[in-house]
Design an enzyme around this catalytic site. Sequence first.
Site, mmCIF file in Angstrom:
data_model
loop_
_atom_site.group_PDB
_atom_site.id
_atom_site.type_symbol
_atom_site.label_atom_id
_atom_site.label_comp_id
_atom_site.label_asym_id
_atom_site.label_seq_id
_atom_site.Cartn_x
_atom_site.Cartn_y
_atom_site.Cartn_z
ATOM 1 N N THR A 1 0.787 -1.205 -0.013
ATOM 2 C CA THR A 1 -0.081 -0.076 -0.015
ATOM 3 C C THR A 1 0.862 1.049 0.007
ATOM 4 O O THR A 1 1.881 1.405 0.509
ATOM 5 C CB THR A 1 -0.848 0.025 1.328
ATOM 6 O OG1 THR A 1 -1.733 1.203 1.392
ATOM 7 C CG2 THR A 1 0.043 -0.198 2.470
ATOM 8 N N TYR B 1 -1.784 0.139 10.001
ATOM 9 C CA TYR B 1 -2.311 -0.454 8.707
ATOM 10 C C TYR B 1 -0.906 -0.395 7.906
ATOM 11 O O TYR B 1 -0.362 -1.336 7.197
ATOM 12 C CB TYR B 1 -3.175 -0.042 8.203
ATOM 13 C CG TYR B 1 -3.358 -0.482 6.673
ATOM 14 C CD1 TYR B 1 -3.470 -1.572 6.259
ATOM 15 C CD2 TYR B 1 -3.181 0.747 5.567
ATOM 16 C CE1 TYR B 1 -3.500 -1.993 4.824
ATOM 17 C CE2 TYR B 1 -3.500 0.446 4.394
ATOM 18 C CZ TYR B 1 -3.464 -1.138 3.939
ATOM 19 O OH TYR B 1 -3.699 -1.272 2.495
#
Length: 337
Positions: A117, A141
């Site tokens: 990501t 995250y």
Amino acid sequence: MSVLVTGGAGYIGSHMVLALVEAGESVVVVDNLSTGFSTSLPDGVPLFIGDAGDENLVEGVIAAQDVKSIIHFAGSVVVPDSIRDPLAYYRNNTMTTRSLLKAAVKSGVNQFIFSSTAAVYGNPDKVPVPEEAPTRPLSPYGSSKLMAEIMLHDVAAAHGMKYVVLRYFNVAGADPQARIGLATVGATHLLKIAVEAAVGPRAKVDVFGTDYPTPDGSCIRDFIHVSDLAQAHRAALAYLRGGGASVTLNCGYGRGYSVLETIEAVRRISGRNFAVQHGPRRPGDIMAMIADTSRLRTALDWTPQYQELETIVAHALAWEQKLVRERQSELQHATSA
């Protein structure tokens, strides 16, 4: 010879499985169905229901299905959730990847594609963001994904594995034929929320922060169509099979749209003037994130097909309208029964 897709019944994973099947590949899926749906898989694709971090399960699947490559999607992806429950993200994203890599090494699988990501960059010093930009995640995250990247790098160096890390920017849209799409209840993707508001299941769209130093005060995102992203993975697989060296690549289009621009695009294309509520900034959100895609376009044989925002919105709307029709049909059936 098969490709193992972890999380293959989820949003991005199911588009990957469909792309592989359509290309004539032999595919096998491991998914615990916590957010995925077995109905999203093409007929005939073996599904093993379980955790991608279950080493015994994965080793058995690799042996039984003659797996030579792994594409790893399984994980948790909601930034605010990761701030509330960081340990869950380090378990689902980091520890699961560690166990999956151990099973791959033990089983002799030496081609690995990892779903990462742009959140690993945090607030970048400049945009578009190149792959060599500093990694300063703002959320557990992002940190959990960066830790997995580091592990993959070290494992590859120790065991002769070759990998491609694909750092996604904002994935959106649905299969152009509306066969599959994002079906998770309570999904947090901006475009998903906006099309839900346009079609009916959601009352409004919340905008978190309108005081950023951007043209309209809202965050800016580089959206990539989920089907184009699946094709980028196919190109990464071909790259590894052709002897390509391990590499990390940004996956986006190199163009940013603000949150408010995206909402207006959904309003325009849907013809619906749904409610929008402005609120304060949200912890962990990044102000502007646009990909430098020059390395991606140079390294892989990949040409995007759906890079216009209007196309991404139209496909997302078509999928959401299909979901609404199916739910209405189910309700009518239940009522008549």
